[in-house]
Scaffold this motif. Structure first.
Motif, PDB file in Angstrom:
ATOM      1  N   ALA A   3    -102.751 -37.056-110.964  1.00 57.06           N
ATOM      2  CA  ALA A   3    -104.041 -36.375-110.921  1.00 57.06           C
ATOM      3  C   ALA A   3    -104.850 -36.598-112.197  1.00 57.06           C
ATOM      4  O   ALA A   3    -106.075 -36.772-112.135  1.00 57.06           O
ATOM      5  N   ASP A   4    -104.196 -36.622-113.342  1.00 53.95           N
ATOM      6  CA  ASP A   4    -104.919 -36.820-114.601  1.00 53.95           C
ATOM      7  C   ASP A   4    -105.574 -38.199-114.668  1.00 53.95           C
ATOM      8  O   ASP A   4    -106.689 -38.340-115.167  1.00 53.95           O
ATOM      9  N   THR A   5    -104.890 -39.212-114.181  1.00 57.76           N
ATOM     10  CA  THR A   5    -105.448 -40.565-114.175  1.00 57.76           C
ATOM     11  C   THR A   5    -106.658 -40.637-113.259  1.00 57.76           C
ATOM     12  O   THR A   5    -107.686 -41.239-113.613  1.00 57.76           O
ATOM     13  N   ILE A   6    -106.563 -40.031-112.086  1.00 55.79           N
ATOM     14  CA  ILE A   6    -107.685 -40.016-111.145  1.00 55.79           C
ATOM     15  C   ILE A   6    -108.869 -39.290-111.763  1.00 55.79           C
ATOM     16  O   ILE A   6    -110.012 -39.751-111.691  1.00 55.79           O
ATOM     17  N   LYS A   7    -108.624 -38.158-112.390  1.00 56.78           N
ATOM     18  CA  LYS A   7    -109.682 -37.397-113.060  1.00 56.78           C
ATOM     19  C   LYS A   7    -110.396 -38.274-114.091  1.00 56.78           C
ATOM     20  O   LYS A   7    -111.620 -38.328-114.122  1.00 56.78           O
ATOM     21  N   THR A   8    -109.623 -38.966-114.902  1.00 60.80           N
ATOM     22  CA  THR A   8    -110.191 -39.828-115.935  1.00 60.80           C
ATOM     23  C   THR A   8    -111.033 -40.944-115.322  1.00 60.80           C
ATOM     24  O   THR A   8    -112.152 -41.217-115.787  1.00 60.80           O
ATOM     25  N   ALA A  17    -120.006 -36.463-115.062  1.00 56.49           N
ATOM     26  CA  ALA A  17    -119.270 -35.773-113.993  1.00 56.49           C
ATOM     27  C   ALA A  17    -118.137 -34.951-114.576  1.00 56.49           C
ATOM     28  O   ALA A  17    -117.602 -35.250-115.644  1.00 56.49           O
ATOM     29  N   ARG A  18    -117.787 -33.908-113.825  1.00 52.74           N
ATOM     30  CA  ARG A  18    -116.623 -33.079-114.145  1.00 52.74           C
ATOM     31  C   ARG A  18    -115.753 -33.061-112.896  1.00 52.74           C
ATOM     32  O   ARG A  18    -116.226 -32.740-111.802  1.00 52.74           O
ATOM     33  N   ALA A  19    -114.501 -33.458-113.034  1.00 51.36           N
ATOM     34  CA  ALA A  19    -113.607 -33.541-111.879  1.00 51.36           C
ATOM     35  C   ALA A  19    -112.398 -32.637-112.075  1.00 51.36           C
ATOM     36  O   ALA A  19    -111.836 -32.560-113.162  1.00 51.36           O
ATOM     37  N   ASP A  20    -112.018 -31.961-110.998  1.00 52.53           N
ATOM     38  CA  ASP A  20    -110.781 -31.187-110.956  1.00 52.53           C
ATOM     39  C   ASP A  20    -109.944 -31.821-109.852  1.00 52.53           C
ATOM     40  O   ASP A  20    -110.328 -31.783-108.680  1.00 52.53           O
ATOM     41  N   VAL A  21    -108.853 -32.463-110.228  1.00 52.33           N
ATOM     42  CA  VAL A  21    -108.026 -33.204-109.271  1.00 52.33           C
ATOM     43  C   VAL A  21    -106.649 -32.568-109.208  1.00 52.33           C
ATOM     44  O   VAL A  21    -106.045 -32.243-110.232  1.00 52.33           O
ATOM     45  N   VAL A  27     -99.388 -39.528-104.069  1.00 53.72           N
ATOM     46  CA  VAL A  27    -100.231 -40.345-103.185  1.00 53.72           C
ATOM     47  C   VAL A  27    -101.317 -39.556-102.450  1.00 53.72           C
ATOM     48  O   VAL A  27    -102.304 -40.126-102.013  1.00 53.72           O
ATOM     49  N   HIS A  28    -101.155 -38.243-102.318  1.00 55.45           N
ATOM     50  CA  HIS A  28    -102.135 -37.392-101.642  1.00 55.45           C
ATOM     51  C   HIS A  28    -102.756 -36.464-102.679  1.00 55.45           C
ATOM     52  O   HIS A  28    -102.027 -35.742-103.373  1.00 55.45           O
ATOM     53  N   PHE A  29    -104.090 -36.475-102.740  1.00 57.15           N
ATOM     54  CA  PHE A  29    -104.790 -35.694-103.759  1.00 57.15           C
ATOM     55  C   PHE A  29    -105.996 -35.000-103.149  1.00 57.15           C
ATOM     56  O   PHE A  29    -106.497 -35.388-102.095  1.00 57.15           O
ATOM     57  N   GLU A  30    -106.467 -33.980-103.859  1.00 58.71           N
ATOM     58  CA  GLU A  30    -107.739 -33.346-103.523  1.00 58.71           C
ATOM     59  C   GLU A  30    -108.515 -33.180-104.818  1.00 58.71           C
ATOM     60  O   GLU A  30    -107.936 -32.944-105.882  1.00 58.71           O
ATOM     61  N   ALA A  31    -109.828 -33.345-104.715  1.00 62.54           N
ATOM     62  CA  ALA A  31    -110.660 -33.287-105.917  1.00 62.54           C
ATOM     63  C   ALA A  31    -111.976 -32.585-105.632  1.00 62.54           C
ATOM     64  O   ALA A  31    -112.555 -32.740-104.556  1.00 62.54           O
ATOM     65  N   ALA A  66    -108.915 -35.940-100.584  1.00 62.13           N
ATOM     66  CA  ALA A  66    -109.859 -35.000 -99.989  1.00 62.13           C
ATOM     67  C   ALA A  66    -110.875 -34.640-101.066  1.00 62.13           C
ATOM     68  O   ALA A  66    -110.507 -34.301-102.183  1.00 62.13           O
ATOM     69  N   LEU A  67    -112.155 -34.730-100.725  1.00 61.51           N
ATOM     70  CA  LEU A  67    -113.203 -34.527-101.723  1.00 61.51           C
ATOM     71  C   LEU A  67    -114.127 -33.373-101.399  1.00 61.51           C
ATOM     72  O   LEU A  67    -114.510 -33.165-100.245  1.00 61.51           O
ATOM     73  N   LYS A  68    -114.511 -32.661-102.435  1.00 63.16           N
ATOM     74  CA  LYS A  68    -115.635 -31.730-102.412  1.00 63.16           C
ATOM     75  C   LYS A  68    -116.557 -32.228-103.513  1.00 63.16           C
ATOM     76  O   LYS A  68    -116.146 -32.323-104.678  1.00 63.16           O
ATOM     77  N   THR A  69    -117.777 -32.596-103.159  1.00 69.00           N
ATOM     78  CA  THR A  69    -118.719 -33.147-104.124  1.00 69.00           C
ATOM     79  C   THR A  69    -119.959 -32.265-104.172  1.00 69.00           C
ATOM     80  O   THR A  69    -120.590 -32.022-103.147  1.00 69.00           O
TER      81      THR A  69
END
Length: 77
Positions: A3-8, A17-21, A27-31, A66-69
């Motif tokens: 999750a930290d790598t995806i956030k970065t 942008a500010r991301a919370d992942v 392999v399965h993430f939500e952000a 899964a995304l919330k933008t």
């Protein structure tokens, strides 16, 4: 992948942008991604912007995201 790598990757690819992942199986993430650049864009366009920051990792190292933008104004509501 974690999750930290995806956030970065998202935050580097979408300036301001500010991301919370979240995700714990690798392999399965939500952000939730908050970015001013989303203003005036439909959800599909917003999601494409996020996916572009991840490139070929989508469908490979990242099986599902899964995304919330939202814009900062939408996030404040």
């Amino acid at each position: 992948m974690n999750a930290d790598t995806i956030k970065t990757l998202i935050e580097q690819g979408l300036p301001g942008a500010r991301a919370d992942v979240r995700g714990d199986d690798g392999v399965h993430f939500e952000a939730t991604v908050v970015c001013e650049a989303f203003a005036g864009k439909l959800p599909l366009a917003r999601h494409r912007m996020v996916y572009a920051t991840l490139g070929d990792r989508m469908g490979g190292e990242i099986h599902a995201l899964a995304l919330k933008t939202v814009t900062p104004d939408e996030d404040a509501r």
